[in-house]
Design a protein around this motif. Structure first.
Motif, mmCIF file in Angstrom:
data_model
loop_
_atom_site.group_PDB
_atom_site.id
_atom_site.type_symbol
_atom_site.label_atom_id
_atom_site.label_comp_id
_atom_site.label_asym_id
_atom_site.label_seq_id
_atom_site.Cartn_x
_atom_site.Cartn_y
_atom_site.Cartn_z
ATOM 1 N N PRO A 191 -6.189 8.052 6.929
ATOM 2 C CA PRO A 191 -5.626 8.897 5.869
ATOM 3 C C PRO A 191 -5.037 10.185 6.432
ATOM 4 O O PRO A 191 -5.509 10.719 7.433
ATOM 5 C CB PRO A 191 -6.832 9.187 4.968
ATOM 6 C CG PRO A 191 -7.804 8.101 5.274
ATOM 7 C CD PRO A 191 -7.619 7.764 6.704
ATOM 8 N N VAL A 239 0.818 -1.209 0.000
ATOM 9 C CA VAL A 239 0.000 0.000 0.000
ATOM 10 C C VAL A 239 0.858 1.268 0.000
ATOM 11 O O VAL A 239 0.761 2.097 -0.910
ATOM 12 C CB VAL A 239 -0.974 0.015 1.198
ATOM 13 C CG1 VAL A 239 -1.807 1.298 1.187
ATOM 14 C CG2 VAL A 239 -1.866 -1.213 1.156
ATOM 15 N N THR A 268 -6.169 0.679 -2.738
ATOM 16 C CA THR A 268 -5.887 1.692 -3.765
ATOM 17 C C THR A 268 -6.542 2.981 -3.345
ATOM 18 O O THR A 268 -7.459 2.996 -2.522
ATOM 19 C CB THR A 268 -6.447 1.246 -5.137
ATOM 20 O OG1 THR A 268 -7.859 1.143 -5.037
ATOM 21 C CG2 THR A 268 -5.847 -0.076 -5.575
ATOM 22 N N PRO A 269 -6.112 4.090 -3.901
ATOM 23 C CA PRO A 269 -6.720 5.372 -3.514
ATOM 24 C C PRO A 269 -8.207 5.434 -3.742
ATOM 25 O O PRO A 269 -8.940 6.131 -3.085
ATOM 26 C CB PRO A 269 -5.966 6.386 -4.385
ATOM 27 C CG PRO A 269 -4.658 5.712 -4.691
ATOM 28 C CD PRO A 269 -4.972 4.247 -4.789
ATOM 29 N N LYS A 279 -10.616 4.400 -0.651
ATOM 30 C CA LYS A 279 -10.568 5.097 0.627
ATOM 31 C C LYS A 279 -11.979 5.415 1.094
ATOM 32 O O LYS A 279 -12.866 5.729 0.327
ATOM 33 C CB LYS A 279 -9.779 6.409 0.491
ATOM 34 C CG LYS A 279 -8.306 6.203 0.219
ATOM 35 C CD LYS A 279 -7.628 7.542 0.158
ATOM 36 C CE LYS A 279 -6.158 7.394 -0.197
ATOM 37 N NZ LYS A 279 -5.503 8.684 -0.341
ATOM 38 N N LYS A 291 2.772 2.258 -3.041
ATOM 39 C CA LYS A 291 2.014 2.837 -4.149
ATOM 40 C C LYS A 291 1.501 4.246 -3.826
ATOM 41 O O LYS A 291 1.480 5.116 -4.683
ATOM 42 C CB LYS A 291 0.825 1.929 -4.494
ATOM 43 C CG LYS A 291 1.251 0.540 -4.978
ATOM 44 C CD LYS A 291 0.026 -0.327 -5.239
ATOM 45 C CE LYS A 291 0.434 -1.720 -5.704
ATOM 46 N NZ LYS A 291 -0.743 -2.602 -5.913
ATOM 47 N N THR A 292 1.063 4.448 -2.586
ATOM 48 C CA THR A 292 0.452 5.730 -2.229
ATOM 49 C C THR A 292 1.461 6.759 -1.734
ATOM 50 O O THR A 292 1.185 7.956 -1.745
ATOM 51 C CB THR A 292 -0.610 5.524 -1.135
ATOM 52 O OG1 THR A 292 0.028 4.990 0.046
ATOM 53 C CG2 THR A 292 -1.682 4.552 -1.598
ATOM 54 N N ALA A 297 0.624 9.356 2.715
ATOM 55 C CA ALA A 297 -0.791 9.060 2.479
ATOM 56 C C ALA A 297 -1.563 8.781 3.767
ATOM 57 O O ALA A 297 -2.758 9.025 3.846
ATOM 58 C CB ALA A 297 -0.931 7.867 1.530
ATOM 59 N N TYR A 298 -0.879 8.270 4.782
ATOM 60 C CA TYR A 298 -1.561 7.891 6.030
ATOM 61 C C TYR A 298 -0.824 8.471 7.228
ATOM 62 O O TYR A 298 0.402 8.517 7.263
ATOM 63 C CB TYR A 298 -1.647 6.366 6.169
ATOM 64 C CG TYR A 298 -2.417 5.722 5.041
ATOM 65 C CD1 TYR A 298 -3.811 5.654 5.073
ATOM 66 C CD2 TYR A 298 -1.751 5.193 3.930
ATOM 67 C CE1 TYR A 298 -4.515 5.085 4.029
ATOM 68 C CE2 TYR A 298 -2.449 4.630 2.890
ATOM 69 C CZ TYR A 298 -3.841 4.573 2.933
ATOM 70 O OH TYR A 298 -4.533 4.017 1.908
#
Length: 307
Positions: free
Chosen positions: A250, A226, A298-299, A302, A229-230, A234-235
């Motif tokens: 997020p 995860v 994946t985005p 969310k 990729k993000t 992202a988090y």
């Protein structure tokens, strides 16, 4: 028959003779002077916490002085003195054939450095024993903050926290990847143990010291599948304390601030003492992941909170 008796008598005489020679030799050795002290310290850690010259001084103060007759040197008394040093775990004392006192010592191996909520600090060994710090030596081992007690004798809840610290530290220190990944581990009564990584600004919650292999396996899978990729931003929070799942928050959401809040040097992982308690805010509803070995996200999947 007579021949057998004669042989038996000869062997008995030889035995008594050998014993007599042994006692005569031992007696004469007791009168000989101690010609010196040699100290050898075996250790597992790369750092050196035991001062050899200090050990020799302790031995001399306990009566082990060169020049004294060996019979006047009380090895038991010297051993009891050396046991007062918390960094020494095993002691072997003896005189060699050259009349030199040999002190073979084994040094305790620290597995974690702990900071209390009042800012005090100590090292911890694998047996959950306290070890004093040394200003001149910084061990590169996991760092914990937020331990709730400064007492030598701990309550049952505090002892349980210390055992969890030992379990987490032992797991991390034996894994090259996680040992490099983790900058600091905070403890708070509300959320348990929270990891601050050396890269990224995520807060990673692992709860207690149970099922660590499963928790860190899920965390590794989340980062690989995860975060890769993000991106690291992202988090803001990743929670792996619940069995079979990863809970992620997020970035941009209001996040809980770990206690105590400490600025860490990511090159060393050593924080300054924490002196104040951070303010907790309500934890947002997190993104939940199903209990699967392979975690995919994946985005587009969310979950956003409705206003």
């Amino acid at each position: 028959m007579i021949k057998k008796k004669l042989i038996l008598i000869v062997w008995l005489l030889l035995g008594f003779g050998a014993m007599a020679l042994f006692f005569i030799g031992a007696s004469s050795k007791q009168d000989k002077p101690c010609k010196g002290i040699n100290v050898e310290v075996s250790r597992k850690a790369k750092q050196v916490f035991t001062d050899v010259q200090g050990i020799k001084q302790n031995i001399a103060e306990a009566g082990g002085k060169p020049g004294l007759p060996i019979g006047q040197i009380n090895l038991s008394q010297i051993e009891q003195t050396l046991k007062l040093n918390p960094w020494i775990s095993h002691i072997k004392l003896y005189f060699d054939n050259d009349q030199v006192l040999q002190a073979s010592l084994e040094e305790n191996d620290p597995i974690a450095r702990v900071f209390t909520i009042t800012g005090k600090s100590f090292y911890l060994d694998s047996g959950a024993h306290f070890l004093p710090t040394n200003r001149n030596i910084v061990a590169r081992i996991p760092v914990f903050t937020g331990f709730p007690s400064d007492k030598t004798i701990l309550s049952r809840p505090d002892s349980a926290i210390l055992r969890d610290m030992c379990a987490i530290a032992a797991f991390v220190i034996n894994d090259t990847f996680w040992n490099s990944f983790i900058a600091q581990i905070n403890y708070s009564p509300e959320d348990g143990f929270e990891i601050l990584p050396t890269i990224g600004d995520q807060i990673i919650r692992i709860g207690n010291g149970e099922a660590l292999e499963s928790k860190f396996n899920r965390l590794y899978s989340f980062y690989r599948q995860v975060i890769a990729k993000t991106g690291l931003d992202a988090y803001s929070q990743i929670d792996v304390q619940y069995q079979g799942q990863v809970v992620a928050t997020p970035a941009g959401k209001t996040a809980h601030v770990p206690h105590p809040l400490v600025t860490t040097s990511k090159s060393t992982g050593i924080p300054p003492p924490a002196t104040s308690k951070a303010t907790s805010q309500p934890t947002p509803k997190a993104v939940m992941r199903p209990a699967k070995k392979t975690i995919k996200k994946t985005p587009q999947t969310k979950t956003t909170k409705k206003p």
